[in-house]
Design an enzyme around this catalytic site. Structure first.
Site, PDB file in Angstrom:
ATOM      1  N   CYS A   3     113.179  13.868  19.726  1.00 37.65           N
ATOM      2  CA  CYS A   3     112.998  13.005  20.892  1.00 37.65           C
ATOM      3  C   CYS A   3     112.064  11.845  20.554  1.00 37.65           C
ATOM      4  O   CYS A   3     111.113  11.990  19.795  1.00 37.65           O
ATOM      5  CB  CYS A   3     112.424  13.711  22.113  1.00 37.65           C
ATOM      6  SG  CYS A   3     113.383  15.118  22.655  1.00 37.65           S
ATOM      7  N   ARG A  46     115.283   9.963  15.973  1.00 35.59           N
ATOM      8  CA  ARG A  46     114.532  11.152  16.358  1.00 35.59           C
ATOM      9  C   ARG A  46     115.341  12.109  17.222  1.00 35.59           C
ATOM     10  O   ARG A  46     114.940  13.239  17.492  1.00 35.59           O
ATOM     11  CB  ARG A  46     113.263  10.743  17.121  1.00 35.59           C
ATOM     12  CG  ARG A  46     112.334   9.856  16.338  1.00 35.59           C
ATOM     13  CD  ARG A  46     111.134   9.499  17.167  1.00 35.59           C
ATOM     14  NE  ARG A  46     110.302  10.673  17.400  1.00 35.59           N
ATOM     15  CZ  ARG A  46     109.354  11.100  16.592  1.00 35.59           C
ATOM     16  NH1 ARG A  46     109.103  10.441  15.477  1.00 35.59           N
ATOM     17  NH2 ARG A  46     108.647  12.165  16.871  1.00 35.59           N
ATOM     18  N   TRP A 105     116.692  14.889  21.788  1.00 34.65           N
ATOM     19  CA  TRP A 105     117.298  15.927  20.945  1.00 34.65           C
ATOM     20  C   TRP A 105     117.159  17.188  21.767  1.00 34.65           C
ATOM     21  O   TRP A 105     116.046  17.697  21.967  1.00 34.65           O
ATOM     22  CB  TRP A 105     116.554  16.056  19.620  1.00 34.65           C
ATOM     23  CG  TRP A 105     117.248  16.958  18.650  1.00 34.65           C
ATOM     24  CD1 TRP A 105     118.239  16.618  17.779  1.00 34.65           C
ATOM     25  CD2 TRP A 105     117.004  18.356  18.448  1.00 34.65           C
ATOM     26  NE1 TRP A 105     118.632  17.724  17.061  1.00 34.65           N
ATOM     27  CE2 TRP A 105     117.902  18.808  17.450  1.00 34.65           C
ATOM     28  CE3 TRP A 105     116.135  19.279  19.023  1.00 34.65           C
ATOM     29  CZ2 TRP A 105     117.943  20.127  17.003  1.00 34.65           C
ATOM     30  CZ3 TRP A 105     116.187  20.598  18.586  1.00 34.65           C
ATOM     31  CH2 TRP A 105     117.081  20.998  17.578  1.00 34.65           C
ATOM     32  N   ASN A 164     108.153  14.278  24.750  1.00 29.75           N
ATOM     33  CA  ASN A 164     108.583  14.729  23.433  1.00 29.75           C
ATOM     34  C   ASN A 164     107.784  15.973  23.097  1.00 29.75           C
ATOM     35  O   ASN A 164     106.557  15.929  23.086  1.00 29.75           O
ATOM     36  CB  ASN A 164     108.331  13.641  22.383  1.00 29.75           C
ATOM     37  CG  ASN A 164     108.587  14.148  20.975  1.00 29.75           C
ATOM     38  OD1 ASN A 164     109.412  15.042  20.770  1.00 29.75           O
ATOM     39  ND2 ASN A 164     107.881  13.602  20.000  1.00 29.75           N
ATOM     40  N   GLY A 165     108.473  17.078  22.868  1.00 28.42           N
ATOM     41  CA  GLY A 165     107.785  18.327  22.542  1.00 28.42           C
ATOM     42  C   GLY A 165     108.443  19.487  23.264  1.00 28.42           C
ATOM     43  O   GLY A 165     109.588  19.375  23.722  1.00 28.42           O
ATOM     44  N   GLU A 177     118.574  20.123  -3.680  1.00 27.49           N
ATOM     45  CA  GLU A 177     118.514  18.906  -2.866  1.00 27.49           C
ATOM     46  C   GLU A 177     119.893  18.242  -2.769  1.00 27.49           C
ATOM     47  O   GLU A 177     120.283  17.744  -1.704  1.00 27.49           O
ATOM     48  CB  GLU A 177     117.460  17.945  -3.449  1.00 27.49           C
ATOM     49  CG  GLU A 177     117.380  16.563  -2.801  1.00 27.49           C
ATOM     50  CD  GLU A 177     117.014  16.566  -1.320  1.00 27.49           C
ATOM     51  OE1 GLU A 177     116.737  17.627  -0.761  1.00 27.49           O
ATOM     52  OE2 GLU A 177     117.058  15.474  -0.728  1.00 27.49           O
ATOM     53  N   LYS A 181     121.872  17.423   0.751  1.00 26.49           N
ATOM     54  CA  LYS A 181     122.326  16.068   1.127  1.00 26.49           C
ATOM     55  C   LYS A 181     123.800  16.118   1.521  1.00 26.49           C
ATOM     56  O   LYS A 181     124.211  15.536   2.523  1.00 26.49           O
ATOM     57  CB  LYS A 181     122.162  15.074  -0.030  1.00 26.49           C
ATOM     58  CG  LYS A 181     120.782  14.586  -0.334  1.00 26.49           C
ATOM     59  CD  LYS A 181     120.235  13.578   0.648  1.00 26.49           C
ATOM     60  CE  LYS A 181     119.476  14.203   1.778  1.00 26.49           C
ATOM     61  NZ  LYS A 181     118.152  14.732   1.537  1.00 26.49           N
ATOM     62  N   GLU A 201     124.326  17.974   4.987  1.00 27.03           N
ATOM     63  CA  GLU A 201     123.841  17.397   6.233  1.00 27.03           C
ATOM     64  C   GLU A 201     124.555  16.118   6.640  1.00 27.03           C
ATOM     65  O   GLU A 201     124.659  15.854   7.834  1.00 27.03           O
ATOM     66  CB  GLU A 201     122.319  17.230   6.238  1.00 27.03           C
ATOM     67  CG  GLU A 201     121.751  16.146   5.356  1.00 27.03           C
ATOM     68  CD  GLU A 201     120.231  15.996   5.532  1.00 27.03           C
ATOM     69  OE1 GLU A 201     119.588  15.586   4.570  1.00 27.03           O
ATOM     70  OE2 GLU A 201     119.700  16.289   6.618  1.00 27.03           O
ATOM     71  N   HIS A 238     126.190  36.929 -11.282  1.00 30.95           N
ATOM     72  CA  HIS A 238     125.732  38.060 -10.476  1.00 30.95           C
ATOM     73  C   HIS A 238     126.415  38.090  -9.110  1.00 30.95           C
ATOM     74  O   HIS A 238     125.864  38.648  -8.158  1.00 30.95           O
ATOM     75  CB  HIS A 238     124.207  38.008 -10.342  1.00 30.95           C
ATOM     76  CG  HIS A 238     123.529  38.116 -11.672  1.00 30.95           C
ATOM     77  ND1 HIS A 238     123.406  39.307 -12.347  1.00 30.95           N
ATOM     78  CD2 HIS A 238     123.005  37.156 -12.497  1.00 30.95           C
ATOM     79  CE1 HIS A 238     122.795  39.094 -13.507  1.00 30.95           C
ATOM     80  NE2 HIS A 238     122.563  37.793 -13.623  1.00 30.95           N
ATOM     81  N   LYS A 240     115.553  13.420  12.877  1.00 29.89           N
ATOM     82  CA  LYS A 240     114.742  13.089  11.701  1.00 29.89           C
ATOM     83  C   LYS A 240     113.503  13.969  11.592  1.00 29.89           C
ATOM     84  O   LYS A 240     113.156  14.437  10.529  1.00 29.89           O
ATOM     85  CB  LYS A 240     114.337  11.615  11.808  1.00 29.89           C
ATOM     86  CG  LYS A 240     113.486  11.113  10.668  1.00 29.89           C
ATOM     87  CD  LYS A 240     114.316  10.885   9.440  1.00 29.89           C
ATOM     88  CE  LYS A 240     113.508  10.376   8.279  1.00 29.89           C
ATOM     89  NZ  LYS A 240     114.213  10.649   7.019  1.00 29.89           N
TER      90      LYS A 240
HETATM   91  O1  M6R Z   1     109.363  15.100   7.772  1.00 28.91           O
HETATM   92  P1  M6R Z   1     109.470  16.254   6.825  1.00 28.91           P
HETATM   93  O2  M6R Z   1     109.469  15.852   5.406  1.00 28.91           O
HETATM   94  O3  M6R Z   1     108.431  17.321   7.096  1.00 28.91           O
HETATM   95  O4  M6R Z   1     110.876  16.895   7.127  1.00 28.91           O
HETATM   96  C1  M6R Z   1     111.281  18.075   6.518  1.00 28.91           C
HETATM   97  C2  M6R Z   1     112.751  18.302   6.714  1.00 28.91           C
HETATM   98  O5  M6R Z   1     113.056  18.405   8.072  1.00 28.91           O
HETATM   99  C3  M6R Z   1     113.582  17.176   6.108  1.00 28.91           C
HETATM  100  O6  M6R Z   1     113.327  17.002   4.756  1.00 28.91           O
HETATM  101  C4  M6R Z   1     115.087  17.466   6.301  1.00 28.91           C
HETATM  102  O7  M6R Z   1     115.463  18.568   5.542  1.00 28.91           O
HETATM  103  C5  M6R Z   1     115.890  16.222   5.941  1.00 28.91           C
HETATM  104  N1  M6R Z   1     116.802  15.907   6.989  1.00 28.91           N
HETATM  105  C6  M6R Z   1     116.674  16.363   4.695  1.00 28.91           C
HETATM  106  O8  M6R Z   1     117.362  15.190   4.408  1.00 28.91           O
END
Ligand code: M6R
Length: 607
Positions: free
Chosen positions: A2, A27, A75, A101-102, A480, A484, A487, A503, A602
């Site tokens: 949010c 956000r 969100w 927000n929260g 990683e 990517k 997501e 395994h 985000k």
């Molecule tokens: O703001 P942060 O680095 O703490 O966020 C951590 C994760 O939420 C963030 O890296 C998330 O996995 C990303 N969307 C990955 O691209």
């Protein structure tokens, strides 16, 4: 999760609020709304879906008169993303409007209490309890009503509040959710993030937990949790409006991938002086470092994967044991940390709820906490004992790219710094590695330039579920790379330590199964090569990622992505770049909403 914004001044508020929301949309983007005070009444416009829909409905705000207002992009947590669950929420008497927000953790108890008192709820949200509490506690003094309301709330909140009795004022209060005030001339603002403020003002005030503020067009007054006025420093935002815009790129993600050479340079260059790593913001003596018997790295998502790469660099160079823990697990694991533990807390946003909780757990047990954070003034930056900023600039795309590579850069700097201080690296190797670090930005640029063919490669490999494999530092990159891909392209992608295939997982390999094999760690590249041969024997289609002069790989893999040669401990910073691009082009070909993937936000400020 949010985004909230607010404006008070003499210009029409709605267009300013909508522009601000546009910058905060990363956000959360389930629904959006604004509320404006006009002719003594609160006017609300809200929609489920994107801000563009709200802009259309309000003619970019032109159809909503009034010079004071608040806005929200959601969100969804409590209740589906519907029009009636969208913020702002308005009190039954129409006097107050609130954006939040929260998460209010005790909202069910509050809701029952308020319903028993006769308040009528129009949404399923936790937020609506707040606006009814304001009405309940209001006796002509808004500040007192806000403070009494805040005292009843458990959980996290940044609130923006309007009251028709004080039509030019905005009220804000924060607890464990980001809130920044923008100080202008004859107008003032608040927002969840400076990106919504920089086009209006670069003078900002970072609110702390428990603080409350009143904003009018001519004044910003901040109070501490006891209600006493407090003088807050006004900070200057250093980056430009353009940094938060797409600058000709189709997506923020692509722009941010391309910004990596400059971002990594900004993280490294100021910390190298006359051939030595100087962490001005984190100086520890050799004695202090020697008293550390273990390093714990904790974070979520990509930041956790950066930690996985960092672990190899720190262990190899410093010979200190490093444990990498997901913050969401560490916080509930009764962690074995004490005053001899150094905890590295990594976060782009500095606001991730689980990471904050893990940090607090470790601090409470006496550990020293070093934050590795991008967003200046964020909660983690404030809670950590020391903070190394990653200086990536604003990262807007939900999928992190430059946020991740700059975290790697800072981890590499830390590893080198600590190894030197501890006397665990000889001078020649130290000098060679400092040189490698200086060269990293240029090599990342070369990696981008060399890989112009990736759209076609992505098209060949992204038709079905993918496996990412690697060993050691390469495994960290595979983790990683798979995240990517998942997501933003919504393709199923799994990462495995290549040695683990036998395994169990190899049972899944069949004709044409795409396997992405990261083979940049040359000490064990032959082992990964054997795994490539094994999956190929079962019909897999293999895309390998290797150093430019690795000819062996060409004979085994179906396709190869090359990167410039670099010292192995730093190789993740280069190897990840083609994988970011691969995910980007796969998502593009599928027509996905790259910057705002479904179900994500985000900054994950809820548990
Ligand atoms: O703001 P942060 O680095 O703490 O966020 C951590 C994760 O939420 C963030 O890296 C998330 O996995 C990303 N969307 C990955 O691209």
């Amino acid at each position: 999760m949010c985004g909230i914004v607010g404006f008070t001044g003499s210009r029409q508020a709605a267009p300013i609020l909508l522009k601000g929301l546009g910058r905060l949309e990363y956000r959360g983007y389930d629904s959006a709304g604004i509320a404006v005070v006009h002719d003594g009444a609160i006017e609300v416009e809200k929609v489920s879906g994107r801000i563009a829909k709200l802009c259309e409905k309000t003619k970019d705000g032109a159809a909503v008169p009034g010079t004071v207002g608040i806005g929200h992009t959601r969100w969804a947590t409590h209740g589906a993303p519907t029009d009636f669950n969208a913020h702002p929420h308005v009190s039954n008497d129409g006097r107050f409007a609130v954006v939040h927000n929260g998460i209010i953790e005790n909202y069910l108890a509050l809701r029952e209490e308020l319903i028993a008192d006769g308040y009528v709820f129009h949404s399923e949200t936790d937020t609506e309890t707040i606006v009814h509490l304001l009405e309940l506690y209001y006796d002509g003094d808004v500040k007192a009503a806000v403070m009494k309301t805040a005292a009843r709330l458990e959980g996290s909140y940044a609130l923006g509040i309007l009251c028709t009795d004080t039509p030019d004022a905005l009220y804000v209060v924060r607890e464990a959710s980001p809130l920044i005030l923008g100080v202008g001339v004859g107008e003032n603002y608040f927002a969840s993030d400076v990106t919504a403020l920089v086009s209006h003002t670069k003078n900002v005030i970072y609110m702390e937990d428990g603080e409350f503020a009143v904003l009018t067009p001519d004044a910003v007054t901040v109070y501490d949790c006891t209600g006493r006025e407090t003088k807050k420093p006004v900070s200057r935002v250093t980056w430009s409006v353009e940094a938060a815009e797409k600058g000709g790129y189709e997506h923020f993600m692509l722009k941010e991938i391309m910004e990596q050479p400059a971002a990594v340079k900004a993280a490294i260059a100021p910390r190298l002086h006359e051939g030595r790593v100087c962490l001005d913001d984190f100086e520890l003596t050799a004695e202090q470092l020697r008293s550390i018997n273990k390093i714990v790295i904790t974070a979520c998502g990509s930041a956790y994967y950066a930690g996985c790469s960092g672990r190899y660099a720190i262990e190899r160079l410093c010979r200190i044991p490093v444990q990498v823990e997901l913050a969401s697990e560490l916080r509930y694991s009764d962690p074995m940390v004490d005053e001899h533990t150094l905890v590295l807390v990594i976060s782009q946003s500095g606001e991730t709820a689980d990471t904050i909780a893990a940090l607090k757990e470790c601090k409470a047990r006496g550990a020293t906490v070093l934050g590795i954070v991008n967003v200046v003034g964020s909660t983690i930056a404030k809670l950590a004992d020391h903070t190394l900023y990653t200086w990536a600039g604003p990262e807007i795309a939900v999928a992190t790219t430059k946020g991740y590579t700059t975290q790697l850069a800072v981890l590499y700097l830390f590893a080198l710094y600590a190894a030197d201080r501890l006397g665990r690296i000889d001078e020649a190797r130290y000098k060679a590695l400092v040189h490698e670090l200086m060269e990293l930005p240029r090599r990342i640029q070369q990696t981008i330039d060399m890989n112009w063919q990736l759209p076609a490669v992505a098209s060949r490999y992204s038709s079905r579920s993918l496996f990412f494999i690697g060993r050691n530092t390469d495994y960290a990159v595979a983790l990683e790379g798979a995240l990517k891909m998942k997501e933003i392209s919504y393709l199923h992608a799994e990462s495995y330590a290549a040695g683990e295939l036998k395994h169990g997982t190899i049972a899944l390999i069949e004709e044409n199964q795409p396997v992405i094999a990261v083979c940049c760690n040359e000490a064990i590249a032959d082992k990964t090569l054997s795994n490539i041969v094994e999956v190929k024997a079962r019909g897999a289609k293999v895309l390998a990622l290797a150093f430019r002069d690795n000819r062996k790989i060409v004979s085994q893999a179906d396709d190869v992505i090359f990167i410039p040669r670099v010292e192995t401990v730093f190789s993740a910073a280069l190897a990840v770049v083609p994988l970011q691009l691969l995910a980007y082009y796969a998502a593009k070909e599928k027509g996905c909403d790259i910057d705002k993937p479904k179900n994500l936000a985000k900054s994950v400020t809820v548990e």
